[in-house]
Design a protein around this motif. Sequence first.
Motif, PDB file in Angstrom:
ATOM      1  N   GLY A 122       0.804  -1.220   0.000  1.00 27.85           N
ATOM      2  CA  GLY A 122       0.000   0.000   0.000  1.00 27.85           C
ATOM      3  C   GLY A 122       0.825   1.252   0.000  1.00 27.85           C
ATOM      4  N   LEU A 123       0.214   2.320   0.474  1.00 22.99           N
ATOM      5  CA  LEU A 123       0.834   3.633   0.369  1.00 22.99           C
ATOM      6  C   LEU A 123       1.655   3.973   1.602  1.00 22.99           C
ATOM      7  CD1 LEU A 123      -2.351   5.361  -0.943  1.00 22.99           C
ATOM      8  CD2 LEU A 123      -0.280   4.879  -2.242  1.00 22.99           C
ATOM      9  N   PRO A 124       2.744   4.678   1.402  1.00 25.24           N
ATOM     10  CA  PRO A 124       3.512   5.130   2.554  1.00 25.24           C
ATOM     11  C   PRO A 124       2.704   6.161   3.342  1.00 25.24           C
ATOM     12  CG  PRO A 124       4.420   6.062   0.526  1.00 25.24           C
ATOM     13  CD  PRO A 124       3.340   5.112   0.132  1.00 25.24           C
ATOM     14  N   VAL A 125       2.736   6.040   4.659  1.00 19.43           N
ATOM     15  CA  VAL A 125       1.994   6.975   5.499  1.00 19.43           C
ATOM     16  C   VAL A 125       2.650   8.356   5.429  1.00 19.43           C
ATOM     17  CG1 VAL A 125       1.286   7.486   7.862  1.00 19.43           C
ATOM     18  CG2 VAL A 125       1.253   5.135   7.026  1.00 19.43           C
ATOM     19  N   GLY A 126       1.836   9.380   5.330  1.00 20.39           N
ATOM     20  CA  GLY A 126       2.384  10.729   5.239  1.00 20.39           C
ATOM     21  C   GLY A 126       2.744  11.103   3.820  1.00 20.39           C
ATOM     22  N   GLY A 127       2.467  10.188   2.860  1.00 20.90           N
ATOM     23  CA  GLY A 127       2.810  10.469   1.467  1.00 20.90           C
ATOM     24  C   GLY A 127       1.670  11.125   0.723  1.00 20.90           C
ATOM     25  N   ASP A 128       1.921  11.434  -0.530  1.00 21.00           N
ATOM     26  CA  ASP A 128       0.908  12.041  -1.378  1.00 21.00           C
ATOM     27  C   ASP A 128       0.476  11.044  -2.438  1.00 21.00           C
ATOM     28  OD1 ASP A 128       0.434  14.488  -0.397  1.00 21.00           O
ATOM     29  OD2 ASP A 128       1.747  15.586  -1.763  1.00 21.00           O
ATOM     30  N   LEU A 129      -0.830  10.972  -2.693  1.00 19.65           N
ATOM     31  CA  LEU A 129      -1.320  10.053  -3.711  1.00 19.65           C
ATOM     32  C   LEU A 129      -0.649  10.306  -5.049  1.00 19.65           C
ATOM     33  CD1 LEU A 129      -5.166   9.598  -3.451  1.00 19.65           C
ATOM     34  CD2 LEU A 129      -3.342   8.128  -2.646  1.00 19.65           C
ATOM     35  N   GLU A 130      -0.479  11.597  -5.385  1.00 14.52           N
ATOM     36  CA  GLU A 130       0.015  11.906  -6.724  1.00 14.52           C
ATOM     37  C   GLU A 130       1.446  11.440  -6.945  1.00 14.52           C
ATOM     38  OE1 GLU A 130       0.861  15.906  -7.856  1.00 14.52           O
ATOM     39  OE2 GLU A 130       0.780  16.622  -5.784  1.00 14.52           O
ATOM     40  N   TYR A 131       2.183  11.205  -5.866  1.00 14.78           N
ATOM     41  CA  TYR A 131       3.558  10.752  -6.041  1.00 14.78           C
ATOM     42  C   TYR A 131       3.711   9.234  -5.979  1.00 14.78           C
ATOM     43  CZ  TYR A 131       4.753  15.643  -5.599  1.00 14.78           C
ATOM     44  OH  TYR A 131       4.837  16.985  -5.810  1.00 14.78           O
ATOM     45  N   ALA A 132       2.604   8.532  -5.696  1.00 17.03           N
ATOM     46  CA  ALA A 132       2.683   7.076  -5.615  1.00 17.03           C
ATOM     47  C   ALA A 132       2.785   6.507  -7.026  1.00 17.03           C
ATOM     48  CB  ALA A 132       1.443   6.522  -4.923  1.00 17.03           C
ATOM     49  N   ASP A 133       3.584   5.440  -7.205  1.00 17.86           N
ATOM     50  CA  ASP A 133       3.633   4.848  -8.535  1.00 17.86           C
ATOM     51  C   ASP A 133       2.341   4.071  -8.767  1.00 17.86           C
ATOM     52  OD1 ASP A 133       4.430   1.702  -8.395  1.00 17.86           O
ATOM     53  OD2 ASP A 133       5.183   2.838  -6.685  1.00 17.86           O
ATOM     54  N   GLU A 134       2.010   3.860 -10.059  1.00 18.77           N
ATOM     55  CA  GLU A 134       0.699   3.299 -10.416  1.00 18.77           C
ATOM     56  C   GLU A 134       0.496   1.914  -9.803  1.00 18.77           C
ATOM     57  OE1 GLU A 134       2.877   3.401 -13.662  1.00 18.77           O
ATOM     58  OE2 GLU A 134       3.109   5.367 -12.759  1.00 18.77           O
ATOM     59  N   LEU A 135       1.578   1.136  -9.797  1.00 17.51           N
ATOM     60  CA  LEU A 135       1.450  -0.237  -9.319  1.00 17.51           C
ATOM     61  C   LEU A 135       1.086  -0.265  -7.839  1.00 17.51           C
ATOM     62  CD1 LEU A 135       1.682  -3.125 -10.163  1.00 17.51           C
ATOM     63  CD2 LEU A 135       4.097  -3.049  -9.604  1.00 17.51           C
ATOM     64  N   THR A 136       1.788   0.548  -7.052  1.00 14.96           N
ATOM     65  CA  THR A 136       1.522   0.585  -5.620  1.00 14.96           C
ATOM     66  C   THR A 136       0.113   1.113  -5.348  1.00 14.96           C
ATOM     67  OG1 THR A 136       3.852   1.026  -5.239  1.00 14.96           O
ATOM     68  CG2 THR A 136       2.368   1.481  -3.415  1.00 14.96           C
ATOM     69  N   LEU A 137      -0.251   2.160  -6.085  1.00 15.76           N
ATOM     70  CA  LEU A 137      -1.571   2.745  -5.902  1.00 15.76           C
ATOM     71  C   LEU A 137      -2.658   1.733  -6.281  1.00 15.76           C
ATOM     72  CD1 LEU A 137      -2.867   5.330  -4.986  1.00 15.76           C
ATOM     73  CD2 LEU A 137      -2.649   6.249  -7.287  1.00 15.76           C
ATOM     74  N   GLY A 138      -2.406   0.979  -7.362  1.00 18.33           N
ATOM     75  CA  GLY A 138      -3.354  -0.056  -7.802  1.00 18.33           C
ATOM     76  C   GLY A 138      -3.534  -1.118  -6.735  1.00 18.33           C
ATOM     77  N   ARG A 139      -2.398  -1.555  -6.169  1.00 20.37           N
ATOM     78  CA  ARG A 139      -2.464  -2.568  -5.114  1.00 20.37           C
ATOM     79  C   ARG A 139      -3.197  -2.036  -3.888  1.00 20.37           C
ATOM     80  NH1 ARG A 139       2.077  -6.099  -4.633  1.00 20.37           N
ATOM     81  NH2 ARG A 139       2.447  -7.068  -6.634  1.00 20.37           N
ATOM     82  N   ALA A 140      -2.946  -0.766  -3.583  1.00 16.91           N
ATOM     83  CA  ALA A 140      -3.584  -0.173  -2.409  1.00 16.91           C
ATOM     84  C   ALA A 140      -5.098  -0.121  -2.603  1.00 16.91           C
ATOM     85  CB  ALA A 140      -3.024   1.224  -2.152  1.00 16.91           C
ATOM     86  N   LEU A 141      -5.531   0.140  -3.853  1.00 18.13           N
ATOM     87  CA  LEU A 141      -6.967   0.163  -4.147  1.00 18.13           C
ATOM     88  C   LEU A 141      -7.572  -1.227  -3.984  1.00 18.13           C
ATOM     89  CD1 LEU A 141      -7.559   2.477  -7.233  1.00 18.13           C
ATOM     90  CD2 LEU A 141      -8.818   2.500  -5.090  1.00 18.13           C
ATOM     91  N   GLU A 142      -6.855  -2.226  -4.537  1.00 15.47           N
ATOM     92  CA  GLU A 142      -7.352  -3.598  -4.426  1.00 15.47           C
ATOM     93  C   GLU A 142      -7.450  -4.040  -2.971  1.00 15.47           C
ATOM     94  OE1 GLU A 142      -5.277  -4.982  -8.605  1.00 15.47           O
ATOM     95  OE2 GLU A 142      -4.638  -5.927  -6.738  1.00 15.47           O
TER      96      GLU A 142
END
Lengths: 361, 201
Positions: B175-195
């Motif tokens: 998933g996403l790093p805490v304290g991070g910004d969605l816009e800086y997350a790579d697509e793969l990580t963001l996709g996994r976080a959504l799933e």
Amino acid sequence: MLVTRLWLADFRSYERLELDLSSGLTAIAGPNGVGKTNLLEAIGLLATLKSFRGAPVESLVRRGAAAAVVRAEGIRDDRDVLIELELTRGRTRAQVNRQRLRRARDLLGALRVTVFAPDDLALVKEGPSRRREFLDDVLVALDPGADRVVGEVERTLRQRNALLRQGHGRLDAAGAMTLDVWDSKLAQAGQELTERREALVGELVPLVGESYEILAGRRSDVAAVYQRSWSQVTLADALAEGRRDDVRRGVSQAGPHRDELAVSLDGLASRTEASQGEQRTLALALRLSGHRLVTDRLGEAPLLLLDDVLSELDPNRAAALLANLPPGQSIITTASGLPPAPGGGELADQVLAFTAPGVLA
Amino acid sequence: MSAYARPVEVLIDELGRLPGIGPKSAQRIAFHLLKVDTVDARRLADAIVAMKENVTFCERCYNVAEGANCAICTDPARDQSILCVVEEPKDIAALEKTGVFKGVYHVLLGVMNPLEGIGPENLKIRELALRVAAEDITEVILCTNPNLEGEMTAAFIASKVLAPFEVKVSRLASGLPVGGDLEYADELTLGRALEGRHGFS
């Protein structure tokens, strides 16, 4: 992105170079060995982070220099964009609008290019790996996320083949269990890549036919069929059925790495039956169709880089190519000059003539 | 054609074999050590030797230990029924820093990597199965790295090793790093976080 200005520092043969580019067709003229292709290579590098000539990135730094810089200024969606790559031995760093990107890979998609190079002939004439690579390149241009699937398949195959070789033709119970796990990954990623390629071929086929007709000046029956390397319903079934054979031979025989894009012209296999001129025209038509698909889908034409393609075509086909260049920015290198425009006058909007290595007239 | 005195050359060579240290760094460290007091240099040398002589792998979980068992295995406050499977002892250090996990560990000492000739038999996987059979374990959390080899090792353990046992098997979430910004997350990580999204609590 429309590239309006290009800077090179210590790139290949160039110590320093700075030039403006027109938004239409730019011709780079000059004798052999003055560095015409190096310019296209630099622009291609900004788009794909690799050399379209297959040169390792370290070798692009000018001999004796510590780092090379390639920088392009341009316009995208009415806004100024500045993209930069700094190449040092072992590391590539990218910046957009002077902001360092966390990973150089994040630059992919900022600038898109379509490259026509003299060795594109291999796309039709040589083995299937070139055609698979072409399909994968278009997939990534359409969706940078496809890069993940391509990479997963490649890595999984390398691991699976290593495992198969370790058995020296046999597989014990423990090896079989390990193979199960790699097979399920290959089945999933391989199936996804195959289906993506098949869907892409479906979209490309009509465009390939049209492009060929424009270049050749006659209607021909161009067919491109994606042939799977397995006949079972799913790759998982194919891997299960082929396992004994794979183990015996020590290689993976079913999967997207063995698939073929069979291209034929008027019913004849173009790889073996077409003349060299027809093969060259077909290769161009394939590239052009990929270019048109990317343009249609993304609503923006990739920058066309045509490296010395005219010398390989007969005058009619060369003229047809130039007269029917897709709209957008194009850069062409030529040692012999461009033919005159149909109505007389210059065909190119801009001519950059090199008189000696790195020296513009 | 050595540029330096032989002992310096030998040290640069040895340092250069360490992970993450290239020839330039090795040279810099060697020349730094040349300048420091003999006492300080000896302290470093002694620390290396002492570690090699006194530290072993825990007989139960293969974490680094002083003695037969590691500090975590011998800690009575740890929950012995939850087991976290990691690749290397350094991963334990990372997880311990979170302060979230109160169970015990099992270190595989590597991952499955056929290209490097590493199969399940070269890892502490059999030992894991023996532990799950013998100990009172109710849950196994697979914490291998989220790359291809780590995922395959986790899949192997889940489907081939732990399947016969009545234990709950889970995989570390991506998933996403805490304290991070969605816009800086790579697509793969963001996709996994959504799933892997979960209900709002």
